[in-house]
Design an enzyme around this catalytic site. Structure first.
Site, mmCIF file in Angstrom:
data_model
loop_
_atom_site.group_PDB
_atom_site.id
_atom_site.type_symbol
_atom_site.label_atom_id
_atom_site.label_comp_id
_atom_site.label_asym_id
_atom_site.label_seq_id
_atom_site.Cartn_x
_atom_site.Cartn_y
_atom_site.Cartn_z
ATOM 1 N N GLU A 43 0.886 -1.167 0.000
ATOM 2 C CA GLU A 43 0.000 0.000 0.000
ATOM 3 C C GLU A 43 0.920 1.212 0.000
ATOM 4 O O GLU A 43 1.481 1.584 1.034
ATOM 5 C CB GLU A 43 -0.890 0.020 1.250
ATOM 6 C CG GLU A 43 -1.752 -1.225 1.421
ATOM 7 C CD GLU A 43 -2.766 -1.394 0.308
ATOM 8 O OE1 GLU A 43 -3.043 -0.413 -0.411
ATOM 9 O OE2 GLU A 43 -3.258 -2.525 0.129
ATOM 10 N N CYS B 265 -2.084 8.851 2.570
ATOM 11 C CA CYS B 265 -1.709 8.440 1.219
ATOM 12 C C CYS B 265 -2.789 8.834 0.235
ATOM 13 O O CYS B 265 -2.526 9.015 -0.939
ATOM 14 C CB CYS B 265 -1.409 6.942 1.161
ATOM 15 S SG CYS B 265 -2.453 5.960 2.210
#
Lengths: 483, 145, 492
Positions: C209, C243
């Site tokens: 990720e 993110c």
């Protein structure tokens, strides 16, 4: 790009903020002062009452309490209330301070413990007693009445340096700012000295709130239409009773501080005019020269003030229908004036409306009305024995000396600010102004606010940098520990 | 003093001025040496007097001046009489009268007795002339350092 | 303790977990949820102290988000992890087919410093629920030392299944070398590549990720106030250290000027402070190096002609005032690299196709949002975007639903966490086919004969043909095959 982080931000520049800024700057701290009002060169202060109200005061002049029984006034200019007050600088007596000690649980409220703080601020001010040679007609009527009725009076002590009343100057002008920089406002005394020591000042800055953090305080508001925020290790609210309480409430701290906005006091004042056959010229020279100094008055909870005011204020306060009112105004030079100032005992409360507007819940209680009646009776006696042809009682009460709302004390349930001048539970947020007062003293508050600012400077700086010549009392990190 | 265009009081118009002058004349009809309120031209000073007021109060003042100033003169007089009577009511009962007194008498007296009229023959304030009022204040450069 | 010790212990724990039921494991996770809820103010304090984030961010993203996930997991796991029956083709008549979702064994979870609690919990919980032993290697910048240990204390299964290995990259490398059965990494693309490279020769599967340069596409038919407020929150929540933070705002040209003005005004009202009581909007940055990156990108943009509204670092702190950047060009670092800070570049676009092209060209592909009153257009654009998640008329909201998978495309990584997909990612699917014990031989077993071959041909024609005749052909061939299969090869 680096944004400044100050050691201290002080919101407000009056008796509390001005003195504190000076002592912090003198200790080498980087200090930013935020003031809602404007900066004036002394000679540019308004020369008329209309502009003085609109430009030097909050809300354009007066702010009514919720029931409009009192019209409150507060300064909004660099120097705050000290620019528009009469600069009468008296110490509090033990009658006032004992009550504070009892309410707050702080034995530092005593003539003895406050003494050195008074000494320190008085040393930085020019204080003069008004000599008999400067009396005008109004003062002579006042003195005559007191003497005939057997009441004690005393000369006023005022913060002034060179009024030159003998040269023909009329000090009433200074209620809109002293153009000679003689009156000892913080704008004429502590602030310029503090600026020389590095104090930065932003005027026209209206503060909405503060956010207390783990390492500093964010202060937010607006300058004109621009939203601004400033950062400091510590923030001191010195925005006056209404201002500091409003900022804390608007910051959402009402739940954490149950005593916030409670215990609001003022000195309700009721003006009585009298007309004399000969001109009194109460507006000339030192328009306020004497004060009552009678222990009976003090015990009864009032004092009688030898005051006068400009035509606008006089016209607003004179009673009557159009023709009677006009006639009295035409005889303005023949008017004398005395007011009774009541030591307030019924606490009021400050709150915010849903829209964020300040609400002042303050009504006259039975004790205040009784005290006012006693004083008014003596005023009428004075006018009677001095030969007044007509007496006129103002229909409106004035609320001066706004105090309380952020009382200093030991416990969160009954006070907002701890003995080290930090808001309970918020070691980096401080309050230093008249809102600290636990009750109404019955004495003009300005000098005591200054003295408390001096004590606060000691508490904030800790011993090492205590103001010169003053022994220290509070350890450096006491504020952190107790909060 | 200039009024910031963003303030509600900037909407103070000729009509508001005339309405305020009608109210002012009831409170200050003039007597010999004192000019009447409308003669003094004081109503034009209202925006300057109210520039420091809170925006909500400015809006309220504009409405109040429009409404009261549109009444016939006897009704204005009656209203002002009622206000003087109502002010004596204690507590919140007297609040409306005291607030109206502050608003109406306040703005009229403020604009008239501030001495900013220039209606005396010598171009000075006719009001101050009538009061024989003048404050003296010697200011020199030395003083303002 | 060495990495091998961690893995040995984890393998032992994983063996032990085989004895536990899913129900027992979920019961412990429910208790964990309760404890987090009870201790939420304490936890928020510790998270705030280590990350610098403001209290509301700590409460909502870290604590509420984790509780939400645990709640969903408890409800969803029994179905997602249950043994599956699948159909068996007619050619295998009489047999049963199953899929068993089994634990992988040991899972190494490497977490970043931006959401130290949420990211750890949303990986630990599904791994444990699926029956894995877990080794967590938290970021050395936000270790939350002792917090998870104290939360799982007295939960016998979870406390034996979870080990936390504090340390930096060296610790992570050693743990990888000790051969866990899976690695789940959340962090930067650079570290992700290194981990993948280290894991490749060891044949350890890795979920990555990674970062993003997430876009927000705004068409000119939106509510300006709400959309601007959404953009600011999407860009600045957690001080932009997410993110999926909005890092590029594309506004259709007719709305551009008004939107920039509204954004500037709303931005000026945002309050920056750390250690607040819920009243600051934007907290501090977690690390000095991230402050430096943000400031360097802004300085680079300024030099290349950008207009910057706001910005700046408050001296002596890690507090950054949020910045709005206009006059942005592609050569600026902040359009090429992840910023990971409170910076919002605003760009104009003219038409749909151009906007899609710009977003898809970023190389990253984590998430995006599309804002338009025209939902058909929004859906059309959303399908065209090469990203792992799209919110329509909202921002960063796919993460708000624990039932939705989370993961990226391209430089933003691979693999999914959360949702059924994320939970299954903590398992391997074991295929099972069950036949009964009997004496019959299968037709496809030996011996192969010409006859069998012919019959298989007929069987296939029957299978692929249509209609009753074909079915009959299939059945006849099947029966003949079955009987033929029982006969041994003829030995003359």
């Amino acid at each position: 790009m680096k944004l400044s982080r100050y050691d201290y931000i002080i919101v407000g520049s009056g008796a509390g903020g001005g003195v504190l800024a000076f002592h912090l700057a003198r200790a080498g701290k980087r200090v930013l002062m935020l003031e809602a009002g404007q900066r004036w060169q002394p000679r540019d202060y308004p020369d008329n009452e209309l502009d003085a109200s609109a430009r030097l005061m909050w809300s354009g002049g007066v702010e009514p309490s919720q029931d409009a029984s009192l019209m409150l006034m507060r300064g909004r200019t660099l120097g705050g209330g000290t620019v528009i007050n009469q600069c009468l600088l008296d110490r509090f007596d033990d009658i006032a301070l004992d009550d504070w000690a009892a309410r707050s649980g702080l034995d530092s409220f005593s003539e003895t413990a406050m003494g050195r703080h008074y000494d320190a601020v008085e040393a930085d001010l020019s204080l003069q007693s008004i000599p008999e040679s400067d009396w005008n007609g109004n003062a002579r009527i006042y003195a005559d009445g007191f003497d005939r009725l057997g009441y004690r009076r005393a000369p006023l002590r005022r913060g002034q340096s060179r009024c030159d009343v003998a040269g023909g100057n009329d000090c009433m002008r200074c209620l809109g700012g002293c153009p000679r920089a003689s009156k000892q406002s913080t704008a004429a005394t502590f602030l310029p000295r503090a600026e020389e020591l590095g104090l930065e000042i932003i005027t026209g800055c209206h503060i909405h709130g503060v956010v207390h953090g783990s390492a500093g305080v964010t202060v937010y508001g607006q300058v004109g239409r621009e939203q601004v925020q400033f950062f400091a290790a510590r923030c001191v609210l010195a925005a006056g009773t209404l201002g500091s309480s409003r900022i804390l409430m608007n910051s959402g701290l009402g739940d954490a501080l149950p005593a916030l906005g409670k215990g609001f006091f003022c000195h309700p004042q009721f003006v009585t005019f009298a007309r004399y056959a000969e001109p009194v010229d109460a507006h000339r020279g030192s328009f306020q020269a004497l004060k009552s100094d009678d222990p009976r008055f003090r015990a009864a909870g009032f004092k009688l003030e030898n005051v006068f005011m400009g035509p606008v204020a006089a016209a607003y306060l004179l009673p009557g229908g159009a023709r009677a009112h006009q006639r009295l105004m035409r005889d303005y030079r023949h008017l004398a004036c005395i007011e009774v100032a009541v030591r307030d005992v019924t606490p009021g409360r400050l709150s915010l409306s849903r829209g964020g507007q300040l609400r002042i819940h303050k009504s006259l209680g039975a004790p205040e009305r009784k005290r006012a009646r006693e004083g008014l009776k003596i005023i009428r006696d004075i006018y009677r024995v001095t030969g007044a042809t007509e007496v006129a009682q103002a229909p409106t009460g004035i609320g001066l000396h706004l105090m309380g709302g952020c009382a200093q004390g030991l416990h969160r349930d009954s006070s907002v600010v701890n003995p080290e001048f930090a808001v309970h539970g918020m070691p980096r947020l401080h309050v230093v102004d008249g809102s600290l007062f636990p009750s109404a003293p019955g004495i003009n508050p300005s000098l005591t606010i200054m003295a408390l600012a001096h004590r606060a400077a000691e508490a904030l700086l800790g011993g090492a940098q205590a103001p010169a010549g003053i022994s220290r009392s509070v350890p450096a990190d006491a504020a952190e520990v107790s909060a | 003093m200039t009024t910031p265009a963003s303030q509600p009081i900037a909407a103070f118009s000729q009509r508001h001025e005339q309405a305020l002058a009608r109210i002012g004349d009831v409170l200050i009809p003039g007597n010999g040496s004192l000019p009447s309120y409308s003669e003094s031209g004081a109503a034009a000073l209202a925006p300057r007097a109210l520039a420091g007021a809170r925006p909500v109060d400015q809006v309220m003042m504009l409405r109040l001046i429009s409404v009261v100033g549109a009444l016939p003169r006897p009704l204005i007089a009656l209203l002002l009489l009622c206000i003087r009577g109502g002010m004596r009511l204690p507590g919140i009962a007297g609040a409306p009268a005291r607030l109206l007194d502050l608003a109406l008498k306040g703005v009229v007296m403020n604009t008239y007795y501030c001495g900013l009229d220039r209606t005396a023959p010598d171009g000075d304030s006719a009001v101050f002339h009538a009061l024989d009022f003048r404050l003296q204040m010697q200011v020199d450069d030395e003083d303002t350092k | 303790m060495t990495a091998t010790h961690y893995l040995d212990q984890a393998r032992t724990a994983a063996e032990g977990l085989r004895e536990s039921s899913l129900k027992e494991r979920l019961a412990e996770l429910a208790l964990l949820r309760q404890r987090i809820d009870q201790r939420r103010e304490d936890i928020a304090e510790q998270v705030m102290a280590e990350t610098g984030k403001c209290r509301t961010d700590a409460l909502v993203s870290e604590i509420m988000g984790s509780l939400d996930y645990l709640h969903w997991l408890n409800k969803a796991a029994p179905a997602v992890l249950a043994d599956e029956k699948v159909s068996t083709p007619i050619a295998l008549m009489g047999k049963a087919s199953r899929i068993w979702h089994e634990a992988l064994g040991t899972v190494l979870i490497i977490t970043p410093w931006n959401y130290p609690l949420h990211i750890a919990l949303t990986a630990i919980a599904p791994a444990f629920a699926a029956g894995n032993a877990v080794i967590l290697k938290p970021s050395e910048h936000t270790p939350l030392k002792g917090l998870l240990e104290s939360l799982v204390a007295d939960l016998p299964l979870l406390s034996s299944a979870l080990q936390i290995a504090y340390g930096d990259g060296d610790t992570a490398r050693a743990l990888i070398d000790a051969r866990p059965d899976k690695i789940c990494f959340t962090g930067s693309a650079a570290t992700g590549k290194a981990i993948l490279a280290q894991a490749a020769p060891l044949l350890i599967p890795v979920d990555l990720e990674l970062g993003g340069k997430d876009a927000m596409l705004v068409f000119d038919d939106v509510d300006l106030h709400r959309t601007s407020a959404g953009a600011l929150w999407g860009a600045f929540t957690n001080a932009g250290q997410s993110c999926t933070s909005v890092e590029a705002l594309y506004v259709q040209r007719p709305l551009y000027r008004d939107m920039v003005a509204t954004l500037a005004q709303q931005l000026d009202a945002l309050i920056v402070n750390e250690g607040d009581a819920g009243d600051a909007d934007i907290g501090a940055m977690t690390t000095d190096f991230q402050c430096d990156i943000v400031e360097a990108q802004l300085e680079d943009a300024r030099k290349k002609g950008a207009q910057i509204h706001g910005g700046g670092r408050i001296a002596g702190t890690r507090l950054l005032r949020p910045a709005l950047v206009t006059e942005v060009t592609p050569d600026m670092l902040l359009m090429q690299q992840e910023t990971f800070g409170p910076v919002l570049p605003v760009l104009a676009f003219d038409n749909e196709a151009e906007a899609i092209r710009q977003v898809n060209n970023s190389g990253f592909g984590l998430s995006a949002s599309v804002w338009s009153k025209d939902l058909d257009r929004a859906a059309r654009v959303a399908r065209a975007l090469r990203v792992g998640a799209v919110s329509i008329n909202n921002v960063m909201l796919t993460e708000g639903n624990p039932a939705l998978p989370f993961g990226g495309v391209g430089a933003s990584g691979s693999g999914r966490v959360k949702g059924a997909e994320g939970l299954r990612g903590m398992t391997r699917s074991k295929a099972v086919l069950i036949d009964k014990q009997h004496g019959k031989l299968e037709a496809n077993w030996y011996p192969y004969t010409r006859e069998k071959y012919r019959l298989f041909g007929q069987l296939i024609s029957g299978l692929s043909g249509k209609g009753l005749a074909a079915l009959l052909r299939f059945a006849r061939a099947g029966l003949q095959l079955e009987s033929h299969a029982q006969k041994p090869r003829r030995n003359p």
